[in-house]
Design a protein around this motif. Structure first.
Motif, PDB file in Angstrom:
ATOM      1  N   PHE A  44      36.536  80.735 -67.160  1.00 11.31           N
ATOM      2  CA  PHE A  44      37.584  81.143 -68.106  1.00 11.31           C
ATOM      3  C   PHE A  44      38.447  82.246 -67.495  1.00 11.31           C
ATOM      4  O   PHE A  44      39.681  82.200 -67.578  1.00 11.31           O
ATOM      5  N   VAL A  45      37.815  83.241 -66.881  1.00 14.86           N
ATOM      6  CA  VAL A  45      38.545  84.341 -66.241  1.00 14.86           C
ATOM      7  C   VAL A  45      39.459  83.785 -65.140  1.00 14.86           C
ATOM      8  O   VAL A  45      40.626  84.183 -65.026  1.00 14.86           O
ATOM      9  N   ALA A  46      38.955  82.846 -64.361  1.00 12.52           N
ATOM     10  CA  ALA A  46      39.770  82.230 -63.306  1.00 12.52           C
ATOM     11  C   ALA A  46      40.928  81.437 -63.914  1.00 12.52           C
ATOM     12  O   ALA A  46      42.074  81.537 -63.445  1.00 12.52           O
ATOM     13  N   ASP A  47      40.656  80.642 -64.958  1.00 16.17           N
ATOM     14  CA  ASP A  47      41.704  79.854 -65.610  1.00 16.17           C
ATOM     15  C   ASP A  47      42.779  80.746 -66.232  1.00 16.17           C
ATOM     16  O   ASP A  47      43.949  80.367 -66.297  1.00 16.17           O
ATOM     17  N   ALA A  48      42.373  81.936 -66.703  1.00 19.16           N
ATOM     18  CA  ALA A  48      43.319  82.894 -67.291  1.00 19.16           C
ATOM     19  C   ALA A  48      44.141  83.595 -66.217  1.00 19.16           C
ATOM     20  O   ALA A  48      45.023  84.377 -66.544  1.00 19.16           O
ATOM     21  N   GLN A  49      43.841  83.330 -64.956  1.00 23.05           N
ATOM     22  CA  GLN A  49      44.482  83.981 -63.809  1.00 23.05           C
ATOM     23  C   GLN A  49      44.376  85.498 -63.925  1.00 23.05           C
ATOM     24  O   GLN A  49      45.313  86.237 -63.627  1.00 23.05           O
ATOM     25  N   ALA A  50      43.202  85.937 -64.381  1.00 34.56           N
ATOM     26  CA  ALA A  50      42.952  87.358 -64.602  1.00 34.56           C
ATOM     27  C   ALA A  50      42.937  88.121 -63.285  1.00 34.56           C
ATOM     28  O   ALA A  50      42.465  87.613 -62.269  1.00 34.56           O
ATOM     29  N   LYS A  51      43.446  89.330 -63.332  1.00 33.47           N
ATOM     30  CA  LYS A  51      43.363  90.233 -62.187  1.00 33.47           C
ATOM     31  C   LYS A  51      42.477  91.416 -62.558  1.00 33.47           C
ATOM     32  O   LYS A  51      41.363  91.532 -62.078  1.00 33.47           O
ATOM     33  N   ASP A  52      42.960  92.295 -63.421  1.00 36.48           N
ATOM     34  CA  ASP A  52      42.184  93.457 -63.864  1.00 36.48           C
ATOM     35  C   ASP A  52      42.283  93.581 -65.378  1.00 36.48           C
ATOM     36  O   ASP A  52      43.356  93.400 -65.952  1.00 36.48           O
ATOM     37  N   GLY A  53      41.167  93.878 -66.011  1.00 37.70           N
ATOM     38  CA  GLY A  53      41.136  94.028 -67.467  1.00 37.70           C
ATOM     39  C   GLY A  53      39.722  93.886 -67.973  1.00 37.70           C
ATOM     40  O   GLY A  53      38.767  94.344 -67.334  1.00 37.70           O
ATOM     41  N   GLY A  54      39.592  93.222 -69.086  1.00 30.88           N
ATOM     42  CA  GLY A  54      38.270  93.018 -69.660  1.00 30.88           C
ATOM     43  C   GLY A  54      38.196  91.696 -70.386  1.00 30.88           C
ATOM     44  O   GLY A  54      39.201  91.201 -70.904  1.00 30.88           O
ATOM     45  N   VAL A 115      26.129  90.395 -80.841  1.00 25.78           N
ATOM     46  CA  VAL A 115      26.964  89.214 -81.019  1.00 25.78           C
ATOM     47  C   VAL A 115      28.212  89.278 -80.146  1.00 25.78           C
ATOM     48  O   VAL A 115      28.968  88.311 -80.077  1.00 25.78           O
ATOM     49  N   SER A 116      28.438  90.417 -79.468  1.00 25.91           N
ATOM     50  CA  SER A 116      29.593  90.489 -78.578  1.00 25.91           C
ATOM     51  C   SER A 116      29.270  91.333 -77.350  1.00 25.91           C
ATOM     52  O   SER A 116      28.435  92.235 -77.393  1.00 25.91           O
ATOM     53  N   LEU A 117      29.963  90.991 -76.274  1.00 28.55           N
ATOM     54  CA  LEU A 117      29.836  91.709 -75.007  1.00 28.55           C
ATOM     55  C   LEU A 117      31.233  92.008 -74.501  1.00 28.55           C
ATOM     56  O   LEU A 117      32.156  91.223 -74.716  1.00 28.55           O
ATOM     57  N   GLN A 118      31.373  93.111 -73.810  1.00 31.07           N
ATOM     58  CA  GLN A 118      32.624  93.452 -73.144  1.00 31.07           C
ATOM     59  C   GLN A 118      32.314  93.585 -71.659  1.00 31.07           C
ATOM     60  O   GLN A 118      31.468  94.387 -71.268  1.00 31.07           O
ATOM     61  N   ILE A 119      32.962  92.767 -70.838  1.00 28.64           N
ATOM     62  CA  ILE A 119      32.688  92.762 -69.399  1.00 28.64           C
ATOM     63  C   ILE A 119      33.983  93.101 -68.661  1.00 28.64           C
ATOM     64  O   ILE A 119      34.997  92.416 -68.839  1.00 28.64           O
ATOM     65  N   PRO A 120      33.969  94.136 -67.819  1.00 26.72           N
ATOM     66  CA  PRO A 120      35.161  94.440 -67.029  1.00 26.72           C
ATOM     67  C   PRO A 120      35.472  93.311 -66.051  1.00 26.72           C
ATOM     68  O   PRO A 120      34.575  92.636 -65.550  1.00 26.72           O
ATOM     69  N   VAL A 121      36.760  93.127 -65.800  1.00 21.30           N
ATOM     70  CA  VAL A 121      37.233  92.181 -64.799  1.00 21.30           C
ATOM     71  C   VAL A 121      37.978  93.004 -63.755  1.00 21.30           C
ATOM     72  O   VAL A 121      38.922  93.721 -64.081  1.00 21.30           O
ATOM     73  N   LEU A 122      37.510  92.939 -62.521  1.00 22.91           N
ATOM     74  CA  LEU A 122      38.112  93.678 -61.413  1.00 22.91           C
ATOM     75  C   LEU A 122      38.525  92.694 -60.328  1.00 22.91           C
ATOM     76  O   LEU A 122      37.698  91.906 -59.869  1.00 22.91           O
ATOM     77  N   GLN A 123      39.774  92.737 -59.957  1.00 28.51           N
ATOM     78  CA  GLN A 123      40.304  91.864 -58.906  1.00 28.51           C
ATOM     79  C   GLN A 123      39.945  90.394 -59.146  1.00 28.51           C
ATOM     80  O   GLN A 123      39.545  89.673 -58.230  1.00 28.51           O
ATOM     81  N   GLY A 124      40.063  89.974 -60.391  1.00 30.71           N
ATOM     82  CA  GLY A 124      39.869  88.575 -60.746  1.00 30.71           C
ATOM     83  C   GLY A 124      38.438  88.113 -60.918  1.00 30.71           C
ATOM     84  O   GLY A 124      38.198  86.926 -61.113  1.00 30.71           O
ATOM     85  N   ARG A 125      37.487  89.038 -60.884  1.00 31.00           N
ATOM     86  CA  ARG A 125      36.073  88.642 -60.991  1.00 31.00           C
ATOM     87  C   ARG A 125      35.359  89.469 -62.049  1.00 31.00           C
ATOM     88  O   ARG A 125      35.682  90.641 -62.254  1.00 31.00           O
ATOM     89  N   LEU A 126      34.355  88.843 -62.676  1.00 33.40           N
ATOM     90  CA  LEU A 126      33.507  89.595 -63.600  1.00 33.40           C
ATOM     91  C   LEU A 126      32.813  90.709 -62.825  1.00 33.40           C
ATOM     92  O   LEU A 126      32.276  90.463 -61.746  1.00 33.40           O
ATOM     93  N   GLY A 154      44.412  91.933 -70.128  1.00 38.57           N
ATOM     94  CA  GLY A 154      44.640  92.673 -68.885  1.00 38.57           C
ATOM     95  C   GLY A 154      45.827  92.150 -68.124  1.00 38.57           C
ATOM     96  O   GLY A 154      46.732  91.529 -68.689  1.00 38.57           O
ATOM     97  N   THR A 155      45.778  92.361 -66.828  1.00 38.18           N
ATOM     98  CA  THR A 155      46.853  91.912 -65.959  1.00 38.18           C
ATOM     99  C   THR A 155      46.457  90.584 -65.329  1.00 38.18           C
ATOM    100  O   THR A 155      45.280  90.255 -65.199  1.00 38.18           O
ATOM    101  N   THR A 156      47.474  89.832 -64.938  1.00 39.17           N
ATOM    102  CA  THR A 156      47.221  88.546 -64.294  1.00 39.17           C
ATOM    103  C   THR A 156      47.884  88.523 -62.923  1.00 39.17           C
ATOM    104  O   THR A 156      48.704  89.382 -62.594  1.00 39.17           O
ATOM    105  N   VAL A 157      47.492  87.531 -62.122  1.00 40.95           N
ATOM    106  CA  VAL A 157      48.045  87.416 -60.769  1.00 40.95           C
ATOM    107  C   VAL A 157      49.411  86.765 -60.787  1.00 40.95           C
ATOM    108  O   VAL A 157      49.827  86.159 -61.707  1.00 40.95           O
TER     109      VAL A 157
END
Length: 157
Positions: A44-54, A115-126, A154-157
């Motif tokens: 999901f993080v990859a499909d979202a083209q995530a860079k940095d965020g959560g 029931v919920s988790l918050q995971i940082p995303v750094l440079q496109g990875r969990l 967050g930010t995307t690539v």
């Protein structure tokens, strides 16, 4: 008590959140136990083209939960299930038993976990540790279809 070991912190990175991406992951459980959903969350993080965020991971149920646990030795998960069953056994004299003897213990186990988790995303990875995995925990004895909401901010690539 203070530590004599030096502490270090990486450089500060700043970004303005520019993207919100959401999806619902459907998980068919096999009954009570742990289902590793780490790959699906990472995809999901990859499909979202995530860079940095959560990324927020949220299960829409009161008798299933989420946890981050060791993913190398399966006996850890077996031991965790043993502890949860001891803390909330079926035969504890529960008043709420409308959906069966495992229903109220399932609610208690969900309350003890999350029931919920918050995971940082750094440079496109969990930003999980080496031995960490994300698990959906089914607390009911029979199989269920569970919905897990995934949301990246967050930010995307």
């Amino acid at each position: 008590m203070s530590s004599s070991r030096p502490l270090s912190r990486g450089p500060l990175a700043r970004a303005t959140a520019t993207s919100v991406a959401s999806s619902v992951l459907t998980v068919q459980t096999g009954g009570s136990g742990f289902t590793d959903i780490t790959r699906e969350v990472a995809a999901f993080v990859a499909d979202a083209q995530a860079k940095d965020g959560g990324v927020t991971v949220f299960v829409r149920h009161t008798s299933a939960s989420l946890t981050i646990q060791e993913n190398a030795d399966p006996t850890v998960l077996a031991d965790l299930a043993t502890v949860l069953n001891k803390l909330a056994p079926e035969n504890a004299g529960w008043r709420h038993d409308t959906e069966g003897p495992d229903d109220m213990p399932a609610h208690v186990k969900t309350m003890l976990t999350s029931v919920s988790l918050q995971i940082p995303v750094l440079q496109g990875r969990l930003a999980l540790g080496t031995w960490q995995g994300v698990y959906l925990v089914e607390h009911r004895a029979r199989p269920h279809r569970r919905e897990v909401v995934l949301q990246f901010i967050g930010t995307t690539v």
